[in-house]
Design a protein around this motif. Sequence first.
Motif, PDB file in Angstrom:
ATOM      1  N   UNK A  84      44.448  47.601  24.897  1.00  0.00           N
ATOM      2  CA  UNK A  84      43.471  47.938  25.926  1.00  0.00           C
ATOM      3  C   UNK A  84      42.062  47.560  25.482  1.00  0.00           C
ATOM      4  N   UNK A  85      41.771  47.719  24.196  1.00  0.00           N
ATOM      5  CA  UNK A  85      40.465  47.291  23.684  1.00  0.00           C
ATOM      6  C   UNK A  85      40.250  45.801  23.876  1.00  0.00           C
ATOM      7  N   UNK A  86      41.293  45.010  23.611  1.00  0.00           N
ATOM      8  CA  UNK A  86      41.199  43.556  23.810  1.00  0.00           C
ATOM      9  C   UNK A  86      40.984  43.232  25.283  1.00  0.00           C
ATOM     10  N   UNK A  87      41.716  43.935  26.164  1.00  0.00           N
ATOM     11  CA  UNK A  87      41.576  43.688  27.601  1.00  0.00           C
ATOM     12  C   UNK A  87      40.186  44.074  28.095  1.00  0.00           C
ATOM     13  N   UNK A  88      39.630  45.145  27.560  1.00  0.00           N
ATOM     14  CA  UNK A  88      38.274  45.554  27.945  1.00  0.00           C
ATOM     15  C   UNK A  88      37.270  44.470  27.554  1.00  0.00           C
TER      16      UNK A  88
END
Length: 550
Positions: A84-88
């Motif tokens: 999710x951090x990468x997607x953000x």
Amino acid sequence: MGSPVWPRMRDAVANWRPVITVETLALLGSLYFGLTANGAFWKAAWVASGGQVPLMGALLVLLVGLHGLLLGLLLARAWARQLLGVLVMGSALAAHYMSAYGVYLDGDMLRNIAHTDWAESRELMTPALVMHLLIYGVLPAALVQRTRLAARPFLRAAAVRGLFLVAMWSLVMAGAALSFKDLSSLLRNHREVRYLVTPGNYLYGIARMALSGDDRAQAPLLPVAEDARRAPSAAARRPRLLVLVVGETVRAENWGMDGYRRNTTPELAAAGVINFPHVSACGTSTEVSLPCMFSPFGRADYDESRIRAHESFLHVLQRVGVDVAWHDNQSGCKGVCRGLALDMIAPSSDPALCNGLRCYDEILQRAVPAAAAPGARDRVIVLHMLGNHGPSYFQRYPPAFERFRPACHDAELGHCSQDEIVNAYDNAVLYTDHVLAGLIARLAALEHYDPALVYVSDHGESLGERGMYLHGMPYSIAPRQQTGVPMVMWFSSGFAAQTHLDVGCLRSRAAQPTSHDSLFPTVLGLFDVDTTARRHERDLVEPCRARGPA
């Protein structure tokens, strides 16, 4: 005595590690994407719908449900926070470029991004991007990493995840039902908005790229025109030399010889070139156009996999005895010249023309041979220009060519007025005109070749029209600024005589609409190569050639 409040607050922040479920994290992520990463989507939907508030509410429910489904399928406790951090971060990056330049993220645009070199990427790293990434990427990604994810027994976790996916699907259905008529009208009449839904747009594009695979870049190219044959040459004739110049990001709308309000092509007009004012590009990006324009399949029979898997007309020429070389001042030939002689211009090859990152296009003039060696064969030299590649148009020409002022000197085009952007762009066109005229002068001075030159741009560019900048729009919805390109031809008297070409006839026919699809048969025809793969009706020169020995 110091107040104990601040130490307690500091300790509370340091110890803040909320415990939540993966499903809660997925829902929060979906809400965050819907509200912060989709500014370009909301703007386009608002304008397209005429500002219908109920439809905006339905779209929000739909977006949250769709991304909830996506995250529910992708996130597992072991990697949920990291992914999710990468997607953000990725969504913050995508949102900035879509809003700043009006681009759409489809598969072709993502492939173009993936093959962007460092010099191009560096120009896009602006202070506005850094600030946007800090606020909408780094900060929320850091908050995600502070969470702790609750553990559940496997069966219970599977059951909860199943219920979550059902709930998200119900949200999708509810969003569609809330405003079905208006929603269906929006998606039917403005299909392009789907390329603005983030992160769904780039995740879908990445999946398509992964499924298409890059193994084709390693596989041998499939042959085309295996039956290609050259007509017998006349005895003791001089070798032909064709310089094929591939322009970069020059649009027909700003080409002086095409009727533009400014004379951006004074030197070419004086050189007596044949101008083709109605030319359509194969694509709206180099990644698409370059393989397409050298292919026998082209836009009329467009099939990306087929085009990239097969040889170009350069391979056909090499096979029938024409020497071929590619000189590149851009980001490569995109597979078109695989297996052929390739010269990538080093960005530090000449202190007068290069700055360590880029070279001005005049450096390509050195590729024109001074003389032919004894017994030299016919030659094709391809020159791939830096041209008008954005957004830093002001860096594409020497200061002496800044004749249209004030010119935008900022890669963040939103900081400049449209007039300033157009001025910088037109200065770069003016420099392209100068480079091409210089090439023609060099060719005209050759004593041991019969030379010719063909110039055509790979695609056009948007300069703020309808809020769009740069290029790479999906072809089906691309504006004419991105698909209309300039093309000119010049023939020495010797080349025209050898090929029995009536230059006056060609000049009179040049106003007819044409496209990149004509390049394959036209270039093969100029070297008297015949093959069943050559569509004679697309050959621009053949109607003006008399029959006779080569």
